[in-house]
Design a protein around this motif. Sequence first.
Motif, PDB file in Angstrom:
ATOM      1  N   ILE A   5       0.833  -1.192   0.000  1.00  8.74           N
ATOM      2  CA  ILE A   5       0.000   0.000   0.000  1.00  8.74           C
ATOM      3  C   ILE A   5       0.873   1.249   0.000  1.00  8.74           C
ATOM      4  O   ILE A   5       1.798   1.380   0.802  1.00  8.74           O
ATOM      5  CB  ILE A   5      -0.943   0.015   1.221  1.00  8.74           C
ATOM      6  CG1 ILE A   5      -1.906  -1.177   1.144  1.00  8.74           C
ATOM      7  CG2 ILE A   5      -1.720   1.327   1.292  1.00  8.74           C
ATOM      8  CD1 ILE A   5      -2.859  -1.269   2.312  1.00  8.74           C
ATOM      9  N   VAL A   7       1.250   5.165   0.738  1.00  9.80           N
ATOM     10  CA  VAL A   7       0.679   6.218   1.581  1.00  9.80           C
ATOM     11  C   VAL A   7       1.449   7.508   1.301  1.00  9.80           C
ATOM     12  O   VAL A   7       2.667   7.551   1.451  1.00  9.80           O
ATOM     13  CB  VAL A   7       0.776   5.857   3.085  1.00  9.80           C
ATOM     14  CG1 VAL A   7       0.298   7.034   3.938  1.00  9.80           C
ATOM     15  CG2 VAL A   7      -0.038   4.600   3.386  1.00  9.80           C
ATOM     16  N   LEU A  22      -2.167   0.522   9.353  1.00 13.74           N
ATOM     17  CA  LEU A  22      -2.178  -0.422   8.239  1.00 13.74           C
ATOM     18  C   LEU A  22      -1.148  -1.530   8.432  1.00 13.74           C
ATOM     19  O   LEU A  22      -1.381  -2.686   8.061  1.00 13.74           O
ATOM     20  CB  LEU A  22      -1.942   0.311   6.921  1.00 13.74           C
ATOM     21  CG  LEU A  22      -3.064   1.267   6.487  1.00 13.74           C
ATOM     22  CD1 LEU A  22      -2.700   1.967   5.183  1.00 13.74           C
ATOM     23  CD2 LEU A  22      -4.380   0.521   6.324  1.00 13.74           C
ATOM     24  N   LEU A  49      -2.822  -0.835  -3.584  1.00 17.27           N
ATOM     25  CA  LEU A  49      -3.735   0.248  -3.223  1.00 17.27           C
ATOM     26  C   LEU A  49      -2.916   1.471  -2.862  1.00 17.27           C
ATOM     27  O   LEU A  49      -1.758   1.360  -2.450  1.00 17.27           O
ATOM     28  CB  LEU A  49      -4.624  -0.168  -2.049  1.00 17.27           C
ATOM     29  CG  LEU A  49      -5.697   0.813  -1.569  1.00 17.27           C
ATOM     30  CD1 LEU A  49      -6.986   0.060  -1.174  1.00 17.27           C
ATOM     31  CD2 LEU A  49      -5.196   1.615  -0.363  1.00 17.27           C
ATOM     32  N   VAL A  51      -3.199   5.439  -0.797  1.00 12.24           N
ATOM     33  CA  VAL A  51      -3.904   6.438   0.006  1.00 12.24           C
ATOM     34  C   VAL A  51      -3.184   7.757  -0.241  1.00 12.24           C
ATOM     35  O   VAL A  51      -2.018   7.913   0.127  1.00 12.24           O
ATOM     36  CB  VAL A  51      -3.877   6.088   1.506  1.00 12.24           C
ATOM     37  CG1 VAL A  51      -4.589   7.172   2.315  1.00 12.24           C
ATOM     38  CG2 VAL A  51      -4.526   4.728   1.759  1.00 12.24           C
ATOM     39  N   ILE A  77      -7.561   5.805  -2.630  1.00 11.33           N
ATOM     40  CA  ILE A  77      -8.381   6.498  -1.643  1.00 11.33           C
ATOM     41  C   ILE A  77      -7.784   7.876  -1.416  1.00 11.33           C
ATOM     42  O   ILE A  77      -6.606   8.003  -1.083  1.00 11.33           O
ATOM     43  CB  ILE A  77      -8.445   5.719  -0.317  1.00 11.33           C
ATOM     44  CG1 ILE A  77      -9.093   4.351  -0.535  1.00 11.33           C
ATOM     45  CG2 ILE A  77      -9.224   6.508   0.737  1.00 11.33           C
ATOM     46  CD1 ILE A  77      -9.107   3.469   0.707  1.00 11.33           C
ATOM     47  N   LEU A 109     -10.594   4.206   8.203  1.00  9.79           N
ATOM     48  CA  LEU A 109      -9.698   4.130   7.050  1.00  9.79           C
ATOM     49  C   LEU A 109      -9.298   2.686   6.784  1.00  9.79           C
ATOM     50  O   LEU A 109      -9.314   2.232   5.635  1.00  9.79           O
ATOM     51  CB  LEU A 109      -8.452   4.983   7.293  1.00  9.79           C
ATOM     52  CG  LEU A 109      -7.364   4.892   6.214  1.00  9.79           C
ATOM     53  CD1 LEU A 109      -7.884   5.360   4.870  1.00  9.79           C
ATOM     54  CD2 LEU A 109      -6.138   5.709   6.619  1.00  9.79           C
ATOM     55  N   ARG A 112     -12.133   0.861   5.155  1.00  7.60           N
ATOM     56  CA  ARG A 112     -12.326   1.228   3.751  1.00  7.60           C
ATOM     57  C   ARG A 112     -11.229   0.638   2.867  1.00  7.60           C
ATOM     58  O   ARG A 112     -11.480   0.255   1.720  1.00  7.60           O
ATOM     59  CB  ARG A 112     -12.353   2.754   3.618  1.00  7.60           C
ATOM     60  CG  ARG A 112     -13.558   3.387   4.283  1.00  7.60           C
ATOM     61  CD  ARG A 112     -13.823   4.758   3.720  1.00  7.60           C
ATOM     62  NE  ARG A 112     -14.874   5.450   4.425  1.00  7.60           N
ATOM     63  CZ  ARG A 112     -15.454   6.548   3.979  1.00  7.60           C
ATOM     64  NH1 ARG A 112     -15.068   7.080   2.832  1.00  7.60           N
ATOM     65  NH2 ARG A 112     -16.400   7.151   4.670  1.00  7.60           N
ATOM     66  N   VAL A 113     -10.011   0.583   3.382  1.00  2.00           N
ATOM     67  CA  VAL A 113      -8.918  -0.049   2.641  1.00  2.00           C
ATOM     68  C   VAL A 113      -9.249  -1.513   2.370  1.00  2.00           C
ATOM     69  O   VAL A 113      -9.119  -2.007   1.241  1.00  2.00           O
ATOM     70  CB  VAL A 113      -7.590   0.067   3.422  1.00  2.00           C
ATOM     71  CG1 VAL A 113      -6.549  -0.894   2.852  1.00  2.00           C
ATOM     72  CG2 VAL A 113      -7.065   1.497   3.380  1.00  2.00           C
ATOM     73  N   LYS A 114      -9.704  -2.211   3.380  1.00  2.86           N
ATOM     74  CA  LYS A 114     -10.041  -3.630   3.224  1.00  2.86           C
ATOM     75  C   LYS A 114     -11.190  -3.813   2.241  1.00  2.86           C
ATOM     76  O   LYS A 114     -11.185  -4.751   1.428  1.00  2.86           O
ATOM     77  CB  LYS A 114     -10.393  -4.230   4.576  1.00  2.86           C
ATOM     78  CG  LYS A 114      -9.209  -4.388   5.521  1.00  2.86           C
ATOM     79  CD  LYS A 114      -9.635  -5.045   6.825  1.00  2.86           C
ATOM     80  CE  LYS A 114      -8.442  -5.287   7.738  1.00  2.86           C
ATOM     81  NZ  LYS A 114      -8.862  -5.925   9.011  1.00  2.86           N
ATOM     82  N   GLN A 116     -12.008  -1.834  -0.306  1.00  3.22           N
ATOM     83  CA  GLN A 116     -11.521  -1.592  -1.665  1.00  3.22           C
ATOM     84  C   GLN A 116     -10.679  -2.759  -2.178  1.00  3.22           C
ATOM     85  O   GLN A 116     -10.768  -3.138  -3.343  1.00  3.22           O
ATOM     86  CB  GLN A 116     -10.714  -0.288  -1.714  1.00  3.22           C
ATOM     87  CG  GLN A 116     -11.533   0.975  -1.547  1.00  3.22           C
ATOM     88  CD  GLN A 116     -12.565   1.162  -2.630  1.00  3.22           C
ATOM     89  OE1 GLN A 116     -12.380   0.728  -3.775  1.00  3.22           O
ATOM     90  NE2 GLN A 116     -13.666   1.807  -2.294  1.00  3.22           N
TER      91      GLN A 116
END
Length: 231
Positions: A5, A7, A22, A49, A51, A77, A109, A112-114, A116
């Motif tokens: 991920i 960030v 995370l 993903l 952010v 996101i 957060l 929502r990450v999970k 997506q």
Amino acid sequence: MATHILVVDDETAIADLVEVYLKNEGFTIHKFYNASDALACVRTTRLNLAVLDVMLPDMDGFTLCQRIREDHLFPIIMLTAKVEDMDKIMGLTLGADDYITKPFNPLELVARVKTQLRRYTRYNPREGTVQEVTEYDFRGLQISKATHKCVLFSEELALTPLEFSILWYLCEHRGNVVSSEELFEHVWGEAFMDSNNTVMSHIARLREKMHEPSRKPKFIKTVWGVGYTIE
């Protein structure tokens, strides 16, 4: 398989907070405080993903989102202090998948990450299961393992089996940097020697057939001291 991920937030405290939460979920985090470093990571890392903060020092998050969307489909996101509806619409129009405003609950957060990631895996089976890919088609380049043909902007390229294998392997690892050693050992099936310039010469011929300018190639790029990447 690790979930990577990205960030990006210029506020250190927020970036660190997101990273901690995370990481606690087992994700591998690539944290940056500006867009330039983030884009470099996007080019060399297989991400799942991102952010993104909207307010960044060198490039706004909307533009960063748009740049990422040119080549990648993983969920994005947006994380920002702006709450106006037009900002939300702009972010979603440019390719963002979700929008969270500051201040936020870190647990929300994470949730929502999970969400997506589950949605992306569901609608992109290759992200969740191992399936053999037999063709790549992007930015005017079409290469098929089944027919052993390569077409660039409607022109079929006359590639040797080795040149085809090199290009195919780079396409398989698109977005990541492949070292000369890895490329040689995979394509030639032999141990790589430090003084071996075989890969370099084949890459040069491949670029020539693809009408690639040597100094600023559009597809196969050299990452000096590391290897090659295709974008």
